[in-house]
Design a protein around this motif. Sequence first.
Motif, short mmCIF file in Angstrom:
data_model
loop_
_atom_site.label_atom_id
_atom_site.label_comp_id
_atom_site.label_asym_id
_atom_site.label_seq_id
_atom_site.Cartn_x
_atom_site.Cartn_y
_atom_site.Cartn_z
N GLU A 66 -44.72 0.52 -7.49
CA GLU A 66 -44.81 -0.36 -6.57
C GLU A 66 -43.71 -1.46 -6.84
O GLU A 66 -42.96 -2.05 -6.21
N LEU A 67 -43.99 -2.10 -8.00
CA LEU A 67 -43.34 -3.14 -8.21
C LEU A 67 -41.99 -3.08 -9.29
O LEU A 67 -41.19 -4.08 -9.36
N TYR A 68 -41.62 -1.74 -9.63
CA TYR A 68 -40.42 -1.65 -10.44
C TYR A 68 -39.56 -0.68 -9.78
O TYR A 68 -38.57 -1.04 -9.54
N LYS A 69 -40.05 0.59 -9.45
CA LYS A 69 -39.20 1.64 -9.13
C LYS A 69 -38.80 1.36 -7.41
O LYS A 69 -37.75 1.65 -7.22
N LYS A 70 -39.75 1.11 -6.95
CA LYS A 70 -39.53 0.92 -5.35
C LYS A 70 -38.80 -0.42 -4.79
O LYS A 70 -38.21 -0.23 -3.73
N ARG A 71 -38.50 -1.48 -5.73
CA ARG A 71 -37.73 -2.55 -5.32
C ARG A 71 -36.44 -2.60 -5.80
O ARG A 71 -36.31 -2.42 -6.80
N LYS A 72 -35.50 -2.64 -4.76
CA LYS A 72 -34.07 -3.06 -5.12
C LYS A 72 -33.96 -4.36 -5.91
O LYS A 72 -34.54 -5.29 -5.37
N SER A 74 -35.62 -5.61 -8.40
CA SER A 74 -36.98 -6.03 -8.70
C SER A 74 -36.76 -7.18 -9.73
O SER A 74 -35.99 -7.39 -10.64
N GLU A 75 -37.85 -8.23 -9.36
CA GLU A 75 -37.56 -9.38 -10.32
C GLU A 75 -38.24 -8.95 -11.65
O GLU A 75 -38.42 -10.02 -12.43
N ILE A 76 -38.81 -8.06 -11.88
CA ILE A 76 -39.39 -7.61 -13.18
C ILE A 76 -38.72 -6.57 -14.06
O ILE A 76 -38.99 -5.83 -14.80
N ALA A 77 -37.35 -6.16 -13.35
CA ALA A 77 -36.45 -5.28 -13.80
C ALA A 77 -36.23 -5.32 -15.41
O ALA A 77 -36.20 -4.40 -16.22
N ASP A 78 -36.16 -6.57 -16.08
CA ASP A 78 -35.81 -6.64 -17.32
C ASP A 78 -37.24 -7.12 -18.15
O ASP A 78 -37.04 -7.77 -19.16
N ASP A 79 -38.20 -7.03 -17.48
CA ASP A 79 -39.51 -7.10 -18.28
C ASP A 79 -39.68 -8.41 -18.58
O ASP A 79 -39.53 -8.89 -20.02
N PRO A 80 -39.66 -9.60 -17.59
CA PRO A 80 -39.46 -10.84 -18.05
C PRO A 80 -40.46 -11.42 -18.73
O PRO A 80 -41.58 -10.77 -18.55
N ILE A 81 -40.32 -12.67 -19.31
CA ILE A 81 -41.30 -13.27 -20.25
C ILE A 81 -42.76 -13.60 -19.46
O ILE A 81 -43.66 -13.46 -20.09
N PHE A 82 -42.53 -13.88 -18.27
CA PHE A 82 -43.70 -14.43 -17.40
C PHE A 82 -44.62 -13.20 -16.92
O PHE A 82 -45.48 -13.45 -16.70
N LEU A 83 -44.24 -12.00 -17.35
CA LEU A 83 -44.88 -10.89 -16.63
C LEU A 83 -45.85 -10.58 -18.02
O LEU A 83 -45.33 -10.11 -19.24
N LEU A 84 -47.19 -10.79 -17.66
CA LEU A 84 -48.12 -10.54 -18.94
C LEU A 84 -49.08 -9.43 -18.56
O LEU A 84 -49.70 -8.94 -19.38
N ALA A 118 -38.67 3.15 -25.21
CA ALA A 118 -37.32 2.51 -24.88
C ALA A 118 -36.80 2.83 -23.49
O ALA A 118 -36.05 1.87 -23.15
N ARG A 119 -36.97 3.79 -22.94
CA ARG A 119 -36.43 4.27 -21.70
C ARG A 119 -37.74 3.93 -20.39
O ARG A 119 -37.17 4.29 -19.29
N LEU A 120 -38.78 3.77 -20.85
CA LEU A 120 -39.65 3.36 -19.70
C LEU A 120 -39.61 2.07 -19.20
O LEU A 120 -39.25 1.02 -19.66
N GLY A 121 -40.21 1.86 -18.06
CA GLY A 121 -40.25 0.68 -17.45
C GLY A 121 -41.32 -0.38 -18.09
O GLY A 121 -42.09 -0.07 -19.05
N PRO A 122 -41.55 -1.62 -17.42
CA PRO A 122 -42.36 -2.46 -18.19
C PRO A 122 -43.75 -2.14 -18.12
O PRO A 122 -44.59 -2.65 -19.16
N PHE A 123 -44.36 -1.42 -17.15
CA PHE A 123 -45.87 -1.05 -17.23
C PHE A 123 -45.77 0.28 -18.15
O PHE A 123 -47.01 0.30 -18.90
#
Length: 144
Positions: A66-72, A74-84, A118-123
């Motif tokens: 929902e938050l990574y793959k479906k969003r062009k 995405s604000e979390i594409a680079d696994d930002p520091i604010f994502l906990l 290394a290939r997976l998204g942030p979650f």
Amino acid sequence: MFEIEQRLRDNGITLDDIVTAAMGLYVSHGMPEDLAAVEIKHKIKKYLDDPNVASLILGAILLEDELYKKRKNSEIADDPIFLLSDEIIGMAIAECIGGTYARFEFTRYDQKKPGILARLGPFLDDAIAGLIAGCTSRLYGECL
């Protein structure tokens, strides 16, 4: 439970991928690597059937979709520091399986990201790192 193994395969993650990542940071405690790989795979299969572990991994799969793959863009594409929340899911899985020591093991896998991590998204990278950390911590505890 929750068809987690199939859902992981649907996301390009096999049990062998997880074992390979686990072995990337394996620390021998007197158990040969080939035997350790078999034991880790056994533990991974066991804990994928645990309802608590399965539900946390399912949560990671759904969040990633929902938050990574479906969003062009995405604000979390680079696994930002604010994502906990991704880290919290990984630590919860690790501790659910292996207790407090597993949290430290989670940090090793989260920072180094061996193999598929290394290939997976942030979650999913943190959820799988937590699964690995819990299972390797259990293994290390049994070797002592």
